[in-house]
Design an enzyme around this catalytic site. Structure first.
Site, PDB file in Angstrom:
ATOM      1  N   ASN A 107       0.850  -1.192   0.000  1.00  0.00           N
ATOM      2  CA  ASN A 107       0.000   0.000   0.000  1.00  0.00           C
ATOM      3  C   ASN A 107       0.880   1.234   0.000  1.00  0.00           C
ATOM      4  O   ASN A 107       2.025   1.185   0.457  1.00  0.00           O
ATOM      5  CB  ASN A 107      -0.864  -0.007   1.270  1.00  0.00           C
ATOM      6  CG  ASN A 107      -1.804   1.181   1.364  1.00  0.00           C
ATOM      7  OD1 ASN A 107      -2.421   1.586   0.362  1.00  0.00           O
ATOM      8  ND2 ASN A 107      -1.923   1.774   2.543  1.00  0.00           N
ATOM      9  N   HIS A 109       0.694   5.141   1.519  1.00  0.00           N
ATOM     10  CA  HIS A 109      -0.090   5.948   2.458  1.00  0.00           C
ATOM     11  C   HIS A 109       0.528   7.346   2.540  1.00  0.00           C
ATOM     12  O   HIS A 109       1.752   7.469   2.658  1.00  0.00           O
ATOM     13  CB  HIS A 109      -0.086   5.278   3.845  1.00  0.00           C
ATOM     14  CG  HIS A 109      -0.898   6.039   4.849  1.00  0.00           C
ATOM     15  ND1 HIS A 109      -2.271   5.998   4.865  1.00  0.00           N
ATOM     16  CD2 HIS A 109      -0.527   6.879   5.843  1.00  0.00           C
ATOM     17  CE1 HIS A 109      -2.718   6.775   5.841  1.00  0.00           C
ATOM     18  NE2 HIS A 109      -1.683   7.316   6.455  1.00  0.00           N
ATOM     19  N   SER A 136       4.526   6.888   2.570  1.00  0.00           N
ATOM     20  CA  SER A 136       5.175   5.620   2.916  1.00  0.00           C
ATOM     21  C   SER A 136       4.589   4.499   2.080  1.00  0.00           C
ATOM     22  O   SER A 136       3.372   4.363   1.963  1.00  0.00           O
ATOM     23  CB  SER A 136       4.910   5.270   4.391  1.00  0.00           C
ATOM     24  OG  SER A 136       5.244   6.325   5.261  1.00  0.00           O
ATOM     25  N   ASP A 145      -2.787   0.594   8.319  1.00  0.00           N
ATOM     26  CA  ASP A 145      -1.629   1.446   7.997  1.00  0.00           C
ATOM     27  C   ASP A 145      -0.455   1.172   8.938  1.00  0.00           C
ATOM     28  O   ASP A 145       0.372   2.053   9.181  1.00  0.00           O
ATOM     29  CB  ASP A 145      -2.003   2.941   8.044  1.00  0.00           C
ATOM     30  CG  ASP A 145      -3.077   3.289   7.025  1.00  0.00           C
ATOM     31  OD1 ASP A 145      -3.082   2.688   5.936  1.00  0.00           O
ATOM     32  OD2 ASP A 145      -3.919   4.151   7.319  1.00  0.00           O
TER      33      ASP A 145
HETATM   34  C1  GAR Z   1      -2.687   8.957  -2.628  1.00  0.00           C
HETATM   35  O1  GAR Z   1      -2.229  10.137  -2.016  1.00  0.00           O
HETATM   36  C2  GAR Z   1      -2.464   7.773  -1.713  1.00  0.00           C
HETATM   37  O2  GAR Z   1      -1.296   7.873  -0.950  1.00  0.00           O
HETATM   38  C3  GAR Z   1      -3.680   7.862  -0.828  1.00  0.00           C
HETATM   39  O3  GAR Z   1      -4.726   8.214  -1.670  1.00  0.00           O
HETATM   40  C4  GAR Z   1      -4.214   8.975  -2.765  1.00  0.00           C
HETATM   41  C5  GAR Z   1      -4.657   8.316  -4.028  1.00  0.00           C
HETATM   42  O4  GAR Z   1      -4.361   9.120  -5.140  1.00  0.00           O
HETATM   43  N1  GAR Z   1      -3.942   6.616  -0.139  1.00  0.00           N
HETATM   44  C6  GAR Z   1      -4.512   6.552   1.040  1.00  0.00           C
HETATM   45  O5  GAR Z   1      -4.881   7.524   1.663  1.00  0.00           O
HETATM   46  C7  GAR Z   1      -4.666   5.153   1.584  1.00  0.00           C
HETATM   47  N2  GAR Z   1      -4.901   5.174   2.982  1.00  0.00           N
HETATM   48  P1  GAR Z   1      -4.455   8.523  -6.598  1.00  0.00           P
HETATM   49  O6  GAR Z   1      -5.839   7.859  -6.729  1.00  0.00           O
HETATM   50  O7  GAR Z   1      -4.332   9.730  -7.483  1.00  0.00           O
HETATM   51  O8  GAR Z   1      -3.343   7.540  -6.776  1.00  0.00           O
END
Ligand code: GAR
Length: 210
Positions: A107, A109, A136, A145
């Site tokens: 994942n 995060h 991360s 997480d």
């Molecule tokens: C990213 O910032 C990712 O790190 C976060 O969601 C966004 C997705 O953007 N993930 C989380 O918050 C997971 N807990 P994207 O759809 O443009 O890749």
């Protein structure tokens, strides 16, 4: 060629970075499917444009989280992936699902874990007056997480930064580190052992690789 299934819920800019890395040959893997829990996730269109099988499952069609995750697991496994990549997948996964993919589920995060698990990480970093923020990549374990960190990227927090500023600057870093970690995994350099992430046969510390 290693087979990857990517799970998304939204825009899919990290998915796009992974698609681009595959197309450029920087990532020697094949994305065999993109699955979403949201039918309107823009990332599904990105997948289709790249000729990748893309599909969504509706939470409302299942009795509870376990039933949904079981159906998702079956869908994923029908593509016979080596690695499952969460790229902005915004649902908590049930224990049996996480156990099933142990060591082959990662994942990204948007925080410097173990800081700020959960939601609204940019807001929390600003509210706490942090001087830096980051993202991360980690192995997924049953702790939300909380799985071992593989690689982090950080950005400075500048005066007058908003949540949107941080999100935008951080995403460009995410797009660099995620394909890199996936390539490590594909090369067999990365593993989850004894609840730690190992790279090239060495255990990584709390903030992952340098
Ligand atoms: C990213 O910032 C990712 O790190 C976060 O969601 C966004 C997705 O953007 N993930 C989380 O918050 C997971 N807990 P994207 O759809 O443009 O890749």
């Amino acid at each position: 060629m290693k087979r990857i299934v990517v799970l998304i819920s939204g825009s899919g800019s990290n998915l796009q970075a992974i698609i681009d890395a595959c197309q450029l040959g920087r990532l020697k893997a094949e994305i065999v499917a993109v699955l979403s829990n949201k039918a309107d996730a823009f990332g599904l269109q990105r997948a289709q444009k790249a000729g990748i099988a893309a599909e969504s499952l509706a939470i409302g069609d299942y009795a509870d989280r376990e039933a949904f995750d079981h159906a998702l697991q079956q869908k994923i496994d029908s593509h016979q992936p080596d690695l499952v990549v969460l790229a902005g997948y915004m649902r908590i996964l049930s224990g049996p699902f996480v156990t099933h993919y142990r060591g082959r589920l990662i994942n990204i995060h948007p925080s410097l874990l173990p800081k700020y698990p959960g939601l609204h990480t940019h807001r929390r970093a600003l509210e706490n007056g942090d001087s830096e923020h980051g993202a991360s990549v980690h192995f997924v374990t049953e702790q939300l997480d909380g799985g071992p960190v593989i690689l982090q990227a950080s950005i400075p927090i500048l005066p007058n930064d908003t949540e949107q500023d941080l999100a935008k600057r951080l995403l460009s870093k995410e797009h660099l580190i995620y394909p890199r970690v996936i390539q490590w995994w594909v090369e067999g350099r990365l593993e989850l052992r004894e609840d730690r992430a190992w790279l090239d046969g060495q255990p990584l510390g709390a903030s992952g690789a340098d």
